[in-house]
Design a protein around this motif. Structure first.
Motif, PDB file in Angstrom:
ATOM      1  N   UNK A  57       0.961  -1.204  -0.104  1.00  0.00           N
ATOM      2  CA  UNK A  57       0.051  -0.046   0.107  1.00  0.00           C
ATOM      3  C   UNK A  57       0.830   1.382  -0.109  1.00  0.00           C
ATOM      4  N   UNK A  58       0.008   2.273   0.140  1.00  0.00           N
ATOM      5  CA  UNK A  58       0.991   3.576   0.454  1.00  0.00           C
ATOM      6  C   UNK A  58       2.178   3.640   1.088  1.00  0.00           C
ATOM      7  N   UNK A  59       1.991   2.810   2.387  1.00  0.00           N
ATOM      8  CA  UNK A  59       2.771   2.754   3.626  1.00  0.00           C
ATOM      9  C   UNK A  59       3.974   2.128   3.209  1.00  0.00           C
ATOM     10  N   UNK A  62      10.036  -5.016   4.880  1.00  0.00           N
ATOM     11  CA  UNK A  62       9.106  -5.022   4.081  1.00  0.00           C
ATOM     12  C   UNK A  62       8.213  -6.317   4.715  1.00  0.00           C
ATOM     13  N   UNK A  63       6.950  -6.270   4.708  1.00  0.00           N
ATOM     14  CA  UNK A  63       6.188  -7.573   5.248  1.00  0.00           C
ATOM     15  C   UNK A  63       5.028  -7.790   4.051  1.00  0.00           C
ATOM     16  N   UNK A  64       4.682  -9.049   3.722  1.00  0.00           N
ATOM     17  CA  UNK A  64       3.640  -9.451   2.797  1.00  0.00           C
ATOM     18  C   UNK A  64       2.397  -8.693   3.389  1.00  0.00           C
ATOM     19  N   UNK A  65       1.556  -8.608   2.192  1.00  0.00           N
ATOM     20  CA  UNK A  65       0.180  -7.750   2.565  1.00  0.00           C
ATOM     21  C   UNK A  65      -0.535  -8.046   4.039  1.00  0.00           C
ATOM     22  N   UNK A  66      -0.722  -7.238   5.123  1.00  0.00           N
ATOM     23  CA  UNK A  66      -1.569  -7.551   5.900  1.00  0.00           C
ATOM     24  C   UNK A  66      -0.496  -8.376   7.070  1.00  0.00           C
ATOM     25  N   UNK A  67       0.462  -8.663   6.873  1.00  0.00           N
ATOM     26  CA  UNK A  67       1.394  -9.606   7.714  1.00  0.00           C
ATOM     27  C   UNK A  67       2.261  -8.847   8.775  1.00  0.00           C
ATOM     28  N   UNK A  68       2.249  -7.469   8.807  1.00  0.00           N
ATOM     29  CA  UNK A  68       3.303  -6.938   9.524  1.00  0.00           C
ATOM     30  C   UNK A  68       3.205  -7.120  10.900  1.00  0.00           C
ATOM     31  N   UNK A  69       2.039  -7.117  11.591  1.00  0.00           N
ATOM     32  CA  UNK A  69       1.888  -7.289  13.158  1.00  0.00           C
ATOM     33  C   UNK A  69       2.598  -8.860  13.511  1.00  0.00           C
ATOM     34  N   UNK A  70       2.629  -9.574  12.490  1.00  0.00           N
ATOM     35  CA  UNK A  70       3.208 -11.161  12.713  1.00  0.00           C
ATOM     36  C   UNK A  70       4.754 -10.599  12.464  1.00  0.00           C
ATOM     37  N   UNK A  71       5.164 -10.271  11.505  1.00  0.00           N
ATOM     38  CA  UNK A  71       6.696 -10.014  11.441  1.00  0.00           C
ATOM     39  C   UNK A  71       7.077  -8.874  12.734  1.00  0.00           C
TER      40      UNK A  71
END
Length: 253
Positions: A60-62, A75-84
């Motif tokens: 996304x823009x982020x 960089x995380x896969x789409x939606x997975x940032x909290x898990x990483x």
């Protein structure tokens, strides 16, 4: 400051934080991302955590935040940032770890990761930029799109019978025992920026003190996706977004 102390000219100059590099930002005019980036950079500098901060940005823009803030990024896969972010913080508890996510990422494909990381009380900060639309990919309806709000995929406005209701995910996260701070802010005025910075600083301090998960939602505009001027987008946000997503603390323990 002492009464007779001489004020040096360099102390009167308004300057950007050192962690913000000289790259020209690609964000659209009036976008909230640039101001939020500045707040993050300023707080990291004030806390002296320049060498111990890790940011996680997904799709996304982020995703382009790494291009403007000189800290360690993953960089995380789409939606997975909290898990990483969970993995990074658990393996490096001395690091200040945060995610930087949009509403389509956090509240749609990443709902499960967001909810479970917060429920576990991971000592991370989740920065959530909510502009009620998929800004990068064409202005489609997002989970946070308001009822009646037109987008490219619901051109006549979001209809509850067809599309369901807007998701107040921050209110949901506040119910979890693992969250210590859930606050909703904006950056559309100078006063709002000051309040947002104060709450963002609190969130980062919470993470380092081991208090649990802090969520800082930014109710934001997307002038391009909303097909408005930046000024009109700010006005529309105040008139329509704020009644449904009211700024202020939802949970603060």
């Amino acid at each position: 400051m002492e009464q007779n102390e001489i004020i040096k000219p360099e102390n009167l100059v308004y300057s950007k934080p050192r962690l913000m590099n000289g790259n020209a930002m690609h964000y659209c005019p009036g976008c909230s991302h640039g101001v939020i980036h500045k707040l993050i950079a300023a707080i990291i500098e004030e806390m002296g955590m320049e060498e111990k901060t890790v940011g996680i940005s997904p799709v996304g823009c982020a995703v382009f935040a790494y291009n403007y803030l000189d800290i360690d990024w993953i960089e995380a896969a789409h939606g997975r940032a909290p898990a990483l972010a969970t993995a990074v913080k658990r393996l490096n508890p001395d690091r200040m770890v945060f995610t930087y996510q949009g509403d389509g990422d956090l509240a749609a494909i990443g709902t499960a990761e967001t909810v479970h990381a917060a429920n576990r009380g991971e000592n991370i900060v989740i920065i959530f930029v909510n502009n009620a639309i998929y800004g990068m990919t064409g202005g489609q309806m997002a989970p946070t799109t308001l009822l009646g709000m037109p987008t490219s995929t619901c051109p006549y406005g979001r209809d509850a019978a067809m599309n369901g209701y807007p998701l107040k995910i921050s209110d949901m996260l506040a119910l979890l025992d693992g969250t210590c701070l859930v606050t909703r802010q904006s950056v559309h005025t100078a006063a709002a920026v000051r309040k947002a910075k104060r709450m963002l600083r609190m969130a980062f301090e919470n993470s380092m003190a081991g208090k649990g998960t802090s969520i800082v939602e930014f109710v934001s505009t997307c002038a391009s996706g909303w097909k408005m001027t930046p000024e009109a987008a700010n006005g529309w946000m105040e008139e329509h977004m704020f009644p449904f997503y009211p700024p202020g603390d939802i949970k603060n323990i």
